[in-house]
Design a protein around this motif. Sequence first.
Motif, PDB file in Angstrom:
ATOM      1  N   ASP A 270       0.912  -1.221   0.055  1.00  0.00           N
ATOM      2  CA  ASP A 270      -0.108  -0.181   0.143  1.00  0.00           C
ATOM      3  C   ASP A 270       0.651   1.521  -0.495  1.00  0.00           C
ATOM      4  OD1 ASP A 270       0.945  -0.914   2.035  1.00  0.00           O
ATOM      5  OD2 ASP A 270      -0.660  -0.830   3.108  1.00  0.00           O
TER       6      ASP A 270
ATOM      7  N   CYS B  36       2.245   4.960   9.039  1.00  0.00           N
ATOM      8  CA  CYS B  36       2.076   3.345   8.819  1.00  0.00           C
ATOM      9  C   CYS B  36       2.720   2.434   8.283  1.00  0.00           C
ATOM     10  CB  CYS B  36       0.785   3.432   8.349  1.00  0.00           C
ATOM     11  SG  CYS B  36      -0.147   1.693   9.461  1.00  0.00           S
TER      12      CYS B  36
ATOM     13  N   HIS C 131       3.748   2.837   5.091  1.00  0.00           N
ATOM     14  CA  HIS C 131       3.508   2.589   3.715  1.00  0.00           C
ATOM     15  C   HIS C 131       4.773   3.145   2.753  1.00  0.00           C
ATOM     16  CE1 HIS C 131      -1.124   2.268   4.640  1.00  0.00           C
ATOM     17  NE2 HIS C 131      -0.508   1.327   6.269  1.00  0.00           N
TER      18      HIS C 131
ATOM     19  N   GLU D 116      -5.327   2.773   1.386  1.00  0.00           N
ATOM     20  CA  GLU D 116      -5.828   1.381   2.659  1.00  0.00           C
ATOM     21  C   GLU D 116      -5.865   2.056   3.598  1.00  0.00           C
ATOM     22  OE1 GLU D 116      -6.188  -0.506   6.041  1.00  0.00           O
ATOM     23  OE2 GLU D 116      -4.446   0.745   5.633  1.00  0.00           O
ATOM     24  N   GLU D 117      -5.659   2.821   4.227  1.00  0.00           N
ATOM     25  CA  GLU D 117      -6.432   3.675   5.201  1.00  0.00           C
ATOM     26  C   GLU D 117      -8.127   4.246   5.264  1.00  0.00           C
ATOM     27  OE1 GLU D 117      -4.116   3.597   7.944  1.00  0.00           O
ATOM     28  OE2 GLU D 117      -2.635   3.843   7.349  1.00  0.00           O
TER      29      GLU D 117
ATOM     30  N   HIS E 209       3.295  -5.581   6.876  1.00  0.00           N
ATOM     31  CA  HIS E 209       3.535  -4.295   7.349  1.00  0.00           C
ATOM     32  C   HIS E 209       5.057  -4.909   8.616  1.00  0.00           C
ATOM     33  CE1 HIS E 209       1.758  -0.890   8.796  1.00  0.00           C
ATOM     34  NE2 HIS E 209       0.433  -1.244   7.753  1.00  0.00           N
TER      35      HIS E 209
ATOM     36  N   GLU F  82      -7.121  -4.110   8.445  1.00  0.00           N
ATOM     37  CA  GLU F  82      -6.078  -3.848   7.345  1.00  0.00           C
ATOM     38  C   GLU F  82      -7.365  -4.648   6.124  1.00  0.00           C
ATOM     39  OE1 GLU F  82      -3.866  -4.047   4.799  1.00  0.00           O
ATOM     40  OE2 GLU F  82      -2.456  -2.864   5.178  1.00  0.00           O
TER      41      GLU F  82
END
Length: 391
Positions: free
Chosen positions: A80, A105, A107, A139-140, A164, A334
């Motif tokens: 992502d 996060c 990404h 993605e969020e 992740h 997720e």
Amino acid sequence: MTEISRLRPEIQALQPSLVEWRRRFHQLPELGFCEQLTALFVSQKLTEWGIEHQTEIAKTGIVATIPGSQPGRVLAIRADMDALPIIEENEVPYRSVHPGVMHACAHDGHTAILLGVAYYLWQHRNFAGTVKLIFQPAEEGLGGAKAMIDAGVLKDVEAIIGLHLWNNLPLGTVGVRSGALMAASESFDCKILGKGGHGGLPHQTVDAVIVVTHVINVLQTIVARNVDPLEPSVVTIGQLHSGTKRNVIADTAELSGTVRYFNPELKDFFPERIEQVIAGVCQLHGASYEFNYQRISPPVINDAKMAELVRSVALSVMKIPHGVVPNCQTMAGEDMALYLQKVPGCFLFLGSANPEKGLGYPHHHPRFDFDETALGMGVEIFVRCVEIFCA
Ligand code: NI
């Protein structure tokens, strides 16, 4: 880092580029479906290397296709690319220059890792079949995975993997397990409709504050008294708004919350039971209500065979004892879950915390940052998965 993981020399040599790419993404973070600069950089690199790819899938998504040396199975790897609306507080040279937007996060790291995988696989072509690299937007909580799936990116794909970077695990470890890894993420909004009035004349009103406090208390009995204690789940009320003045009885009250669980069989239970509680309490008090329930993502469920493949790869890459941890479930959500509903696959956590270097803040924190040593490990894990799955 050679002491805690086994990286082949070609991937060790990629590490400075991985860091450079990651810092570039970090410095220029973009919110979901607005990842133009990120996608442009990814596309420029793929073009420079001669890798066939399609851009502007679901607005800013990219899918690169790398054929192996002969026909065989099709494996997808997903990363992502989006950032968060957070003001960065890190004092680093690669700090965000986009006000109010931050890669909090990791990404940025996921995108850099997938670029590294593209470069390595294209250089070596040491597998049979095809590898599809999915660079996903948004993605969020914004629906990026669904948009990519609707655009057909899983066509012909036999299995999918993703990772992740994870500050809940130390650098040098991998979290992987068969079955549920991450929770379903769902939310709800409710408006209690009472009857306002004078604070000294309550008998003429239906006090929305009283109704909503009862609603909240009974909602907290759902997990405590209605769900099997062996099924982890959460009901959190995160927002409550009511009232305008201390001597005015509130006409309405609004509350919002989030629901988390692992077992897909609980899917219908939560919205039904929550509404039952709200309706019952409202009826008791003579109030009415509006109720809205949103599903953000289902639980992330790993396929047993794919999880075993990833686990064996992680064991071969991670050097420290107990470097592969099975007790890594989390109630975070997720949207990788949506791909895993369509094709078997495995999502893993790659430990990235290093408190000694001040890299231990939680995800979504304004001081979040991770140990970039993990980038090469991510590439090594994905490449080894390809070599085994597409043998
Ligand atoms: Ni994330």
